[in-house]
Enzyme design. Structure first.
Site, PDB file in Angstrom:
ATOM      1  N   LYS A 128      86.391  54.169 138.740  1.00 33.18           N
ATOM      2  CA  LYS A 128      86.150  55.452 138.794  1.00 33.18           C
ATOM      3  C   LYS A 128      86.734  56.226 140.123  1.00 33.18           C
ATOM      4  O   LYS A 128      87.690  56.949 139.956  1.00 33.18           O
ATOM      5  CB  LYS A 128      84.891  55.995 138.427  1.00 33.18           C
ATOM      6  CG  LYS A 128      84.773  57.628 137.913  1.00 33.18           C
ATOM      7  CD  LYS A 128      83.533  57.821 137.775  1.00 33.18           C
ATOM      8  CE  LYS A 128      82.875  58.226 139.216  1.00 33.18           C
ATOM      9  NZ  LYS A 128      81.805  58.989 139.347  1.00 33.18           N
ATOM     10  N   ASP A 147      83.856  59.210 133.801  1.00 32.22           N
ATOM     11  CA  ASP A 147      82.525  59.472 134.417  1.00 32.22           C
ATOM     12  C   ASP A 147      81.687  59.655 133.324  1.00 32.22           C
ATOM     13  O   ASP A 147      82.042  59.579 131.997  1.00 32.22           O
ATOM     14  CB  ASP A 147      82.758  61.004 135.485  1.00 32.22           C
ATOM     15  CG  ASP A 147      82.883  62.081 134.553  1.00 32.22           C
ATOM     16  OD1 ASP A 147      83.182  62.032 133.553  1.00 32.22           O
ATOM     17  OD2 ASP A 147      82.496  63.115 135.126  1.00 32.22           O
TER      18      ASP A 147
END
Ligand code: SF4
Length: 220
Positions: A128, A147
């Site tokens: 991420k 996310d």
């Protein structure tokens, strides 16, 4: 992560979602304040389990005291912990920041690298974080940022049934054109913050084609 084969279960609907998000948020971008790839990497590590707004209150002091990877690598652990404390999980984050900075200095001449493989070798950096930095700072579509907002909205919009972020990312990469990967995640995050919130999605204000749309009486 290998680039997945394009699989678009319902191409017209995926296109309608992509186009709808583009119309809603044509200028969506990362909401973490930064001026350099190094600053964005620091801010993204600090953003774990913390709002971008709170990170943005803390980072000016972080960047003032440790303006370069070299300065951060040499920083005292307790000093870093004290400054970043408001972002939560401050001991782990301080360890990640100092380790990441040492990695940049020792292996990359003090620069943030440009490949996923190199990013993932840095302490405290998972996919991420790497996707945020490579996509926003360098414009490199290495994947889709997953996310909490992207995970929730992808499920609600029927783009995935997966719950593991890596699997969600794989499914999104397979369904979306590569040139949309960076902006799509920014826009989905903006939609998750402004309209399709975790507790109270404002479906009446949402134009996206969505199988989870709730009747007005259920969302009041
Ligand atoms: S219709 Fe409702 S649940 Fe679906 S994306 Fe929009 S706000 Fe979220």
């Amino acid at each position: 992560m290998a680039k997945p084969a394009r699989r678009r279960k319902d191409p017209a609907r995926v296109t309608a979602i992509v186009d709808g998000l583009r119309r809603l948020y044509p200028d969506a971008t990362c909401e973490l304040d930064h001026k350099t790839p190094y600053q964005l990497l620091v801010a993204t590590i600090l953003s774990a389990q913390c709002t971008d707004a709170r990170v943005n209150l803390v980072t000016p002091e972080v960047f003032r005291r440790w303006p370069t990877p070299k300065a951060l690598a040499a920083a005292d652990a307790e000093d870093v912990e004290a400054v970043i404390r408001p972002t939560g999980f401050f001991r782990n984050k301080a360890k990640s920041l100092r380790g990441m900075a040492r990695g940049l200095v020792e292996d990359h001449g003090g620069k943030v690298p440009r490949t996923m493989a190199e990013m993932l070798e840095l302490p405290g950096v998972a996919r991420k974080t790497a996707n945020v930095v490579l996509g926003t700072a360098y414009g490199l579509p290495t994947g889709v940022v997953v996310d909490t907002h992207v995970a929730r909205l992808s499920q609600r919009l029927g783009l995935t049934r997966q719950t593991d972020p890596k699997k969600i990312e794989q499914e999104l990469m397979a369904q979306l054109p590569e040139e949309e990967w960076i902006d799509f995640s920014h826009r989905l995050i903006w939609h998750g913050r402004r309209v399709c919130t975790a507790r109270k999605p404002r479906c009446a204000a949402c134009p996206l084609p969505c199988p989870s749309r709730q009747a007005p009486s259920l969302v009041s």
